[in-house]
Design an enzyme around this catalytic site. Structure first.
Site, PDB file in Angstrom:
ATOM      1  N   ALA A  23       0.868  -1.507   0.779  1.00 27.02           N
ATOM      2  CA  ALA A  23       0.064  -0.336   0.171  1.00 27.02           C
ATOM      3  C   ALA A  23       0.726   0.800  -0.279  1.00 27.02           C
ATOM      4  O   ALA A  23       0.246   1.746   0.606  1.00 27.02           O
ATOM      5  CB  ALA A  23      -0.684   0.370   1.188  1.00 27.02           C
TER       6      ALA A  23
ATOM      7  N   HIS B 224       4.226   5.107  -4.812  1.00 27.11           N
ATOM      8  CA  HIS B 224       5.596   5.230  -5.087  1.00 27.11           C
ATOM      9  C   HIS B 224       6.087   6.114  -5.056  1.00 27.11           C
ATOM     10  O   HIS B 224       5.262   6.620  -6.579  1.00 27.11           O
ATOM     11  CB  HIS B 224       6.773   3.937  -5.837  1.00 27.11           C
TER      12      HIS B 224
ATOM     13  N   VAL C 141     -12.179 -16.737 -17.132  1.00 25.19           N
ATOM     14  CA  VAL C 141     -12.461 -16.949 -18.710  1.00 25.19           C
ATOM     15  C   VAL C 141     -11.703 -18.447 -18.591  1.00 25.19           C
ATOM     16  O   VAL C 141     -10.233 -18.236 -18.360  1.00 25.19           O
ATOM     17  CB  VAL C 141     -11.200 -15.760 -19.257  1.00 25.19           C
TER      18      VAL C 141
END
Ligand SMILES: Cc1cc2nc3c(=O)[nH]c(=O)nc-3n(C[C@H](O)[C@H](O)[C@H](O)COP(=O)(O)OP(=O)(O)OC[C@H]3O[C@@H](n4cnc5c(N)ncnc54)[C@H](O)[C@@H]3O)c2cc1C
Lengths: 465, 398
Positions: free
Chosen positions: A58, A61, A184
């Site tokens: 978290a 950057h 998928v």
């Protein structure tokens, strides 16, 4: 507004389908939502952000330590700027704490100058070397033996859960169909792509693969074998809010061979995080913690911030980064196929997400996607989960308008019934009590449900009925 | 808008300790005595303990919910105000608490504040049990509330971690919910077996397995043998820690052993005017023990209200391994009732000694076995020989 979690998929044909509703896929869907097109966002999980996006460190950057000249370097830098602005507009909690890259031995100290240099080559000019006395003055609880640090004032902490949720919410409100529990399984390309999913066929002109750890598998369905995703596990320990006073900055290690190393960082929820480990695995589902991993973290944590280890642990979790062996993102456009792969989004995807999305839409446009008629999206305002910003239980006016915001259900995290009610009725409702936790913090504190678990579950189940 | 109010005594927590104290104080004419309870119903942990044994010696069959009801009624009848759905969220001054409730925010100032916030079990994460994070991982508290207060389903096959009285209640609650307890696991060399449930002693839970829902618990015996117990539910029992959030937020000194506020034998904390009673002090004791502490604290609270000075801290009481805590843990005067002492390991016929600055104050052998989940009660006679200005009073067991 359409979110589906079961049954067959709508018929007809989508203009663009994004596979993977992590932070990256959701950002792409949101960016596409600006266009007058029919868009689908599909995910195998029962909620958005269920993959890597929910279990990271978290950090927003600056990109100071990226590989200069790489796509990642550019997208992280741009993404940081875009997401900072978006967070301010949408109510995503961000705390600009700044980071100290702490050197604990001579070799690390010697590396600081190179890192300062690299930061400049990455377009980040605010980094500078701090002497041991300054480091100690700014972080008095650091363990003994600090030899200096690189001061990176631009690094911040952010709420990863609200970020993905804000993107997905805004996308859905702007007309994107979100299909959950929709894995998928196969793809046949032709004039249109026909995807075989766990919920039946889905037809789409353009396809974006943002399937995170499974991006290589989807790529192979489309006939490409450019890269292989190796899950790199990161285990983390979260300490209770009473540890928060022990640390003021994000304490980064000087990077070694296996990525960024173990850091100690405050979280926007007012806790302190220690981690992650870096372990290359074969199993893309192995998000378990291990005794060895936790022991390593505790040993490193004790060196960095000795008092931390005396505090109670509120959570232990692990996330899997999508490593490819390459030091850059694997974003590949296949214009003839009307297909873009967004692969290898390693350990900076949260930060870069909005820039990745803009980049992907450009690639789609280069491949012929009509991008005329883009509009601004209706802004979203997300509920605040951050401790540095006013939370409902302390808001007298809010409680006066709606007493449910004064009814605290989760005592450790101070989550009110009003917030839980809102999350359960939101545009993208939670798929499980854990999803509810990521939207409200309910059951995420030191007691982990001893006090409120049954009550929270009852509210969740009642809303499902 | 935050409302300001003043009361005479503010008690935080309407469990056995807080309610009993409030009843005593209100009955003794202490003025306005207000009890805050964050849950929707007052009564504390007994509300979800649907088993007998709450009535003490007189009415051993009395179950938790009935006991809770009686305790609330007694406090109200004595004239105390019991407010539910009100959370004390922090301090606004040395004797002022901030609260949140559906009625809004308040700042309540009292002449004496009592922390009676109880205890909770450490969850799996705090115990650092590795593995996946599936559904079906509970503490006894969550299990009891799920089953008894909300009628929720639990799984079908459960492993119970722990072999203490609390674990026995977990087994009963599981059975009541239609689940089977497939095993009890304890790290200790012995435990209380429940008929029909295999007890694995000297065994550690080394990993939780399963995606979505728990599928099994990997265990390892001291001698190296290991295996996996197939189950869809695991209950972590015991391992109590005081709910000391308010104490810490208020900068009140904690005892490293109990992890609850440090108190003297009159339940005075390090903060003048702030008392602490019940499981908030030391983790779980029986409801009757918590209530008795509440009752015993009333004299000191009344004394405070009539202006008695707050004593200097006095020498700390400290324990040596295998002992883990003693409560009270400071001495500012002669104790009027037994001190509670806990060991971290089972002891057989321990000899307990109390000494200060090398001077032996007391020694006694306790016959029989002392399990780690039961407190020894130290008679208080020796406390009048403690030198108030001396060094730490050290309690050892051999
Ligand atoms: C320990 C750790 C620490 C990190 N710290 C940071 C940090 O501090 N800052 C930062 O910016 N980044 C950080 N990251 C990186 C960041 O979390 C990732 O870059 C980001 O989550 C990648 O997003 P994503 O959308 O590509 O992948 P994911 O979040 O994994 O999303 C992919 C989605 O695709 C779905 N999917 C997969 N296959 C299919 C299929 N066949 N059909 C349908 N759906 C499918 C999955 O269910 C999943 O929801 C960290 C990562 C880790 C592990």
């Amino acid at each position: 507004m359409t979110v589906t979690v079961g049954g067959g998929l709508p018929g007809g044909q989508y203009d663009v389908t994004v596979v993977g509703a992590g932070v990256v896929g959701s950002a792409v869907a949101r960016e596409l939502a600006r266009l007058p097109l029919r868009i689908a966002l599909v995910d195998a999980a029962d909620d958005v952000g269920e993959g890597t996006s929910k279990a990271n460190t978290a950090i927003l950057h600056t990109g100071f330590d990226a590989v200069p000249g790489s796509l990642e370097s550019r997208l992280v830098r741009e993404g940081q700027r875009l997401l900072s602005a978006y967070a301010a507009e949408s109510g995503i909690p961000v705390e600009p704490l700044g980071a100290l890259l702490v050197a604990w031995d001579e070799e690390q100290r010697a590396a600081l100058a190179g890192l300062a240099d690299k930061a400049v080559r990455n377009g980040y000019r605010a980094a500078r070397i701090a002497l041991p006395e300054e480091v100690r003055a700014r972080e008095p609880e650091l363990g003994p033996g600090v030899l200096g640090a690189l001061d990176v004032p631009g690094e911040s902490v952010i709420c990863p859960w609200t970020t993905t949720l804000a993107y997905a919410t805004q996308a859905v409100r702007s007309g994107v169909d979100l299909h959950l529990n929709c894995r998928v399984l196969d793809a046949i390309s032709g004039d249109v792509h026909t995807l075989t999913t766990s919920r039946g066929p889905l037809r789409t002109r353009y396809l974006v693969n943002a399937a995170g750890l499974y991006a290589d598998a989807i790529d192979r369905l489309l006939g490409h074998a450019d890269f292989t995703v190796t899950p790199r596990r990161g285990q983390l320990i979260v300490f209770d809010e009473f540890a928060r006073g022990l640390v003021r900055h994000i304490l980064l290690p000087v990077p070694g061979a296996l990525g960024k190393g173990v850091l100690v960082s405050p979280t926007v929820y007012g806790k302190v995080m220690l981690g992650p480990t870096a372990e290359d695995l074969d199993d893309k589902t192995d998000t378990g913690s291990t005794a060895a991993g936790l022991a390593v973290l505790r040993e490193k944590g004790r060196r960095i911030l000795p008092a931390l280890l005396d505090e109670e642990v509120t959570a232990v979790y692990a996330g899997l980064r999508a490593a490819t062996g390459d030091e850059d993102y694997a974003i590949r456009s296949h214009p003839a196929q009307r297909y873009v792969t967004v692969g290898g989004i390693r350990s900076t995807g949260l930060t870069a997400s909005m820039a990745i999305a803009a980049h992907v839409v450009e690639l789609l446009a280069d491949g012929g996607l009509p991008v005329a008629g883009a509009r601004d999206l209706e802004p979203v305002r997300m509920p605040n989960l951050g401790e540095a910003f006013p939370r409902p239980y302390r808001d007298a006016e809010l409680i006066a308008r709606d007493p449910e915001y004064g009814r605290i259900v989760c005592h450790c995290e101070r989550v009110t019934r009003g917030e839980i009610r809102d999350a359960l009725a939101a545009t993208v409702p939670p798929g499980s009590p854990d999803g509810l936790r990521r939207r409200t913090r309910a059951r995420g504190g030191r007691c982990q449900g001893f006090h409120c678990g049954a009550a929270v579950r009852a509210l969740f189940e009642e809303a499902r009925r | 808008m935050t409302r300001d109010r003043t009361v005479d005594v503010l008690v935080v927590g309407a469990g056995p300790a807080g309610l009993t104290l409030a009843a005593r104080l209100a009955g003794a004419g202490a003025g306005r005595v207000e009890v805050l309870e964050r849950e929707q119903d007052a009564g504390g942990a007994p509300r979800h303990c649907h088993h007998g044994g709450f009535g003490g010696l007189l009415r051993p069959w009395l179950a938790g919910p009935a006991y809770a009801r009686l305790a609330v009624e007694a406090a109200v009848a004595a004239g105390a105000t019991v407010r539910t759905g009100v959370t004390a969220t922090g301090w606004a001054g040395p004797l002022s608490l901030e609260t949140t409730s559906p009625a809004g925010l308040e700042r309540i100032t009292a002449r004496a504040v009592v922390l009676a916030t109880g205890a909770r079990e450490r969850p799996r994460s705090a115990r650092l049990v590795p593995g996946s994070r599936p559904a079906g991982v509970l503490t006894t508290g969550e299990l009891q509330q799920s089953v008894h207060l909300y009628g929720q389903e639990v799984g079908r096959r459960a492993v119970v971690v722990g072999a203490e009285p609390v674990a026995r209640h977990a087994v009963r609650t599981l059975r009541r919910a239609g689940a089977e307890a497939v095993a009890q696991v304890t790290e200790h060399s012995r435990g209380i077996a429940v008929p029909g449930v295999p007890l694995l002693t000297a065994t550690t839970v080394v990993e939780l397995r399963g995606r979505g829902r728990l599928s099994g618990v990997a265990v390892r015996h001291e001698d190296g043998r290991s295996g996996v117990l197939a189950c869809d539910t695991v209950v972590f029992t015991g391992d109590w820690i005081p709910d000391h959030e308010l104490a810490r937020r208020g900068g009140i000194a904690l005892d490293p052993g109990t992890r609850g506020p440090c108190v003297d034998a009159s339940f005075r904390t390090s903060a003048p005017g702030v008392f602490a009673v019940g499981n908030a002090l030391h983790g779980v004791e029986r409801a009757a023990a918590a209530a008795a502490e509440g009752a015993a604290a009333s004299a000191a609270v009344l004394a405070r209200l009539s202006g008695a000075p707050w004593p200097e801290p006095g020498p700390p009481l400290v324990v040596r391994a295998p002992l883990v805590w003693v409560s009270p843990n400071r001495l500012t005067g002669t104790a009027g009732r037994p001190l509670l002492l806990r060991s971290g390991e089972p002891l057989t016929g321990p000899v307990v000694t109390v000494a200060q600055d090398g001077r032996l104050l007391w020694r006694r052998r306790f016959p029989g076995r002392v399990p780690p989940w039961r407190s020894l009660r130290l008679p208080p006679g020796w406390t009048d020989r403690v030198d108030r200005g001396g060094g730490p009073v050290v309690v050892t067991a051999g």
